[in-house]
Design an enzyme around this catalytic site. Sequence first.
Site: not given
Lengths: 681, 374
Positions: A329, A374, A387
Amino acid sequence: MEKRVTVKSEREEYRLFRSRAYVAALIVLIALSLVFARLVFLQMNQFEHFTALSKENYQKRIPIPPVRGLIYDRNGVVLADNHIEYVLEAAEDDVKDMPETLSRLMQLLPISLQEVNKYKQKLRVNSRFLPVVLRKNLTEKEIAIFSANRSRFPGFRVSVRVQRNYPLGSLASHLIGYVGRIDKRDLKNFNESEKINYNGTTHIGKSGIEKQYESRLHGQAGYELTEVDAHGKPQLKLDEKAPITGEDLFLSIDIELQIKAEQILAEHNGAAVAIDPRNGEVLAMASMPTYDPNLFVNGISYANYNALRDNIDNPLYNRALQGSYPPGSTIKPMAAISGLNSGVVTPTSSVYGKGYYQIPGNKRKFRCWKKVGHSHISLNRAIYQSCDVYFYDLAFRMGIKRYSKAMARFGFGLRTGIDLPHESKALMPTAEWKRKRFDKFWYPGDTVNSGIGQGFFTATPLQLAHATAIMANRGRQYRPHVLRATRVSRNLPKKLVTPEKLPSVGVTKLRYWDDVVRGMINVVHGEHGTARASAAGAKYRYAGKTGTAQVFGIAQNKEYDASKLKKKLHDHSLFVAFAPIENPRIALAIIAENAGGGSKVAAPLARQLLDTYLLTPQQKEELMASDDSSKSDSSPSLMNINKLREAVETKRRLKTQALINNSNNNSNNGTKSKTIIRPVQ
Amino acid sequence: MNLKNSSGFSSYIFRWLASLDLVLLVALALLIALGTMILFSASGENMNMMNKHTIHLILATIVMLVATQLSSDLLRRWSFWIYIFGVAVLVLVLVQGTMGKGAQRWLEIGSLRFQPSEVMKLAVPMMVASYLSKKSLPPSFKDVFVACMLVLVPMLLIVKQPDLGTSLLVGCAGFFVIYFAGLPWKWLGATIAALAIAAPLVFYFGMHDYQRQRVLTLFDPAADRLGSGYHIIQSTIAIGSGGFYGKGWLNGDQSRLDFLPERHTDFIFAVFGEEFGLLGNAILFVLYLFIIWRGLYLAMKGHDTFARLLGGSLSLTFFIYLLVNTGMVSGILPVVGVPLPLISYGGTSLVTLMAAFGLLMGLRRRKRGYDQNT
C-alpha cells in the site's frame, strides 16, 4: 704451359710481395670500413633506439602508491580511514648472516618460529634486494626495543605500511563498501593509464562507495626512478615524483540517523532509506543484517566468507539498493496522483467498498484488508484507511499501460541512478514484460493487483524513498546521491556536489498534490489513520503511508527449518513518510521483512527515525527523561555515537558470531571499540 | 753520423735505438694508452687489475725489445724447432685434456701457466715462411700443399682443445704467408668457393653445439635473450647508446652497472664505443689502420723473402684480431673468443702481440748488430 722458373729471383719476389701487400692494405681498409659502417649504423641511426634500451636496462621506475582518500559522513565522522601499521623487514642482500641474525632477533623480540619460517620462505621466492616483512603489527614497545638495538641488526628496519580501515565496523557497510586485493579481473579491466597508476597499489574498491568512487579515492601514483645494476641492486636515485593523495569524500549520510536505522532494524531483516527531498541527498541507507568490511581488506578467509554467504539472512546483500519487495500500500499515494492525472478518479469521486472487488463480468474476488468493507469511499479516506477496493478499481480503469507509465514517472521500475554500484530497477510490470518473461497474456487481474503494489509489482526501498521524496516535493525531483562533497587536500575547502535536478512529475491540477498529501497526513494524524498510534506525541507534523506486503511466490531454499520457513512467509511491514509537512527535510522508506503489519511495526520504527533526525538535542533529552522504559539509546546524539555503535555491534555480533564458528583473526573487534570518532571541520 | 765510429756500450745502445721503428712505436704507445684508460673503466676502476696490467705491459715491452734484436736469419733457423716444440706441446696438452675433463688450453709448469696455442700464432707463420722462402715463388702446387699441411696440423690440434678463435687466428697467420708468397689468384678463388660450400657442412657436422649456437645467435640474438644472445644484445646496446660523442669516460651505464659481460676482456670494445662514442671509434680505427699499414710497410722493407712473408703475415693477423673482435662485439660476426688486440685484459695475448711487433721491427736486419745497412 710455360716452364716454371726455378731460379729464385729476389727482385721478382719483392715485386710480388709488394703487389700482394698493396692488395692486403686495400682489403684491410675495406673490411675496417665495413665494420665502421656498422658502428655508424649503431651509434647514429639507431642511437635513440639503443639509448631507450639502455635506460630500460638500468633505470627502474619504482611506483609509489598514493594514500587513499578518506570517507566521512556529512558531519565529518570518519567512515573509512587508513590504518598505519609498523612492520619489521629486511632484504636478504642487506643481512650478512641471516640465520644468526634471526636467532638473535628471536631472543630480543617475541617473534615466533612460524613467522621466521614464513619469512625464510618468502626470502627464497623474492628478489634478494627486495625487503621482506618478518613481523607485522609491531607494538610501540617492540619498536622501542628494536630501535635501541638496531645497530646489532644491520639490514633490518622498521617501516610503515598503510591499510584500509573501517573504524565503525559493520556500520553502513553496504553503503561504504570495502577494498580488497587487486585481482585478475580488476587487472583485465584496467586501461593503459590505469595500469601505470595502479602499478604499486595493492588494493582497490570492490563494492559500495569504495568501488563507485575508486578513481577519486585512489589518487595519482608517484614514482622513484632508480639506477639499478644488472643484478637488480639499486645504485642511486635519479628522479622522483611524489604521489598525489586521493580525494576525501564527504557522504550525505548522517551517521547518527544511520546508526538509528540499523539499530531499529537489528531485530528484523530489512532496509531503511532516508532522502533529503530538497536535493536528493541520501541521509541514511541501512540494510540489515550487515557484515564487517574489515574482514575483506586483506582477503577474507574461506570460513568467514562461507559463513557470510551461507547465512540465510544474507548479510552481503544490500537490501536497500537491490532488494525487490512488493511495495504494498505504500505506493497508493503515487497511484492516487496517477489516477487523478488520468481522470479516472477525482478528489471527490467515490467507490463503494463492499469488502472485495470484482472485475466486471468476472467472478474472482479481490479482497480488501477490511473484510466488512469501507462502504462509500473517496480519495482521502481511501488513502488514510488504505482501501484496497478503491485502488483495484483505479488501476483497472486506467489499464496497465497507462498505470505503468504513470508510476514510472515516480521512478518505479527504473534505476534512480544513485551513485552506488549494482542498483536494481525492481519491476513495474507491463503486458509486454509478461509476454516476454513468461510468454503469457496479461490478465486484467494482474492490473488490479498492481494497483495495491502487489502481484508482479516490486520496488526497492530506495525507489520507495525516492518516490516519497517526489510526493514531499510536489513533483520536483532530484537524483538520489550519496556523495555530498569532496576535498582534494586537507588544506583546501570542500567542494560541494551540485544536486542533479530531474524532470518534475507534472499534474493536471496543482491541488491534486494537496489532496493526496492530505490523505497521507491523515494516515498519521487523522482520527482513523492506519498509523495514528505511532504518531502520538510527535513534536512535528508528518505525512506517511503504511504498507503490508504479502509474501508469495518467492522461491525460498526448502532446506530451511520449519519455524524459519514459517517466518519467511509472514507479511513484510512497510512505511513511507516525509516530514515536516510544511517544509519537508526528510523522506523515508522502511521495510521490515516478515515483521507483520505496516502500522504495527514499520510505522513506529519510522517515527523513531524521524525523531532522530528532526528533534533538537534538548527535545531528545526531554524525550529521554519522559520515557524511562526505553534505554538511552532510543535518543542518540553525536556524543554517544560510540555507545550506540557498540550496542548495534553487540546485537550484530551476537547474531552473526553464532554462525561464524571460528575463533581466528577477529582481533579487529578489540581495536575497533577503542576508535575515537573525531569530527573534522 | 759521427757517433758511428764511437765504440763501446753507448754506441751499442744508439744502434739499438735506431733499429726501432719510432713511428710504429708511437702509434702502439698511443693505442696502449687509450687501451689502458678504457681498461681502467671496464675493470670497474679495479686497481688490483690495473697493477697486473702494468706488469703485463712491462713484460710485453721487454719481450718486444728483445724480439727486435732477433735477426731474420736467426728466426728462420729457429722456426723449425719452435714449430716442432709447439706441436709437441699441443699434443701433450690434448692428451692431458683427454685424461682430465673438458677444455684444456693451459700447460702448467710449476706455478707458471702458459697457453701453447698462443706460441703457434708466431711459430706457424715462421715455419711456413721459412719453408716457402726456400722455394722459388710463386709457389708450386706441391709447395702450397705442404704449406697448408703445416698450417692445418696445429689448427686441428687447437680446435680439438676446443678453441676455435685461436685456431682461426693460427690458420690465418699461416694462410697469409702463403698468400704473400704469391698464391695464384685462381687458387685463392677456388679455395674461397670450396670454403663457401664446406661451411654448411662444417656447421652441421664439424661444430660443437655451443659453437653452432653462437653462429645462430648472430642472426637472431633475441631468440636466446638470456643465453648466448645476451652478450650480443648487451654489447650492441652499449655501443649504440654511446652515440656520436659517447657517454664519457667511466660513465658507460652498460659497463658500469655490469650489464655487459666479459667487459674487460673480449667485449672491451663495447665499453670503448659506449664511453667514447663514434668519435672515439673513428680515432681508434684510424690508429689501428695506421699500425696495420705501418706493419705492412715494415714487412715490405724486410731484409729477405722470409722476413717479408713473416712481417706481412703478422700485420694481417693483427688485422684479423681486430676484425673478428669488433665484428663480433658489434654483432656482425659470430661470438668467437678473440680479444681486442693490445686493449683487452690478458697477459699472454699482450706479450704475443708485442713480440710480433718486435719481430716486425727487427725484420730489416740480417744478423744482430750493425750490418743492417749493408
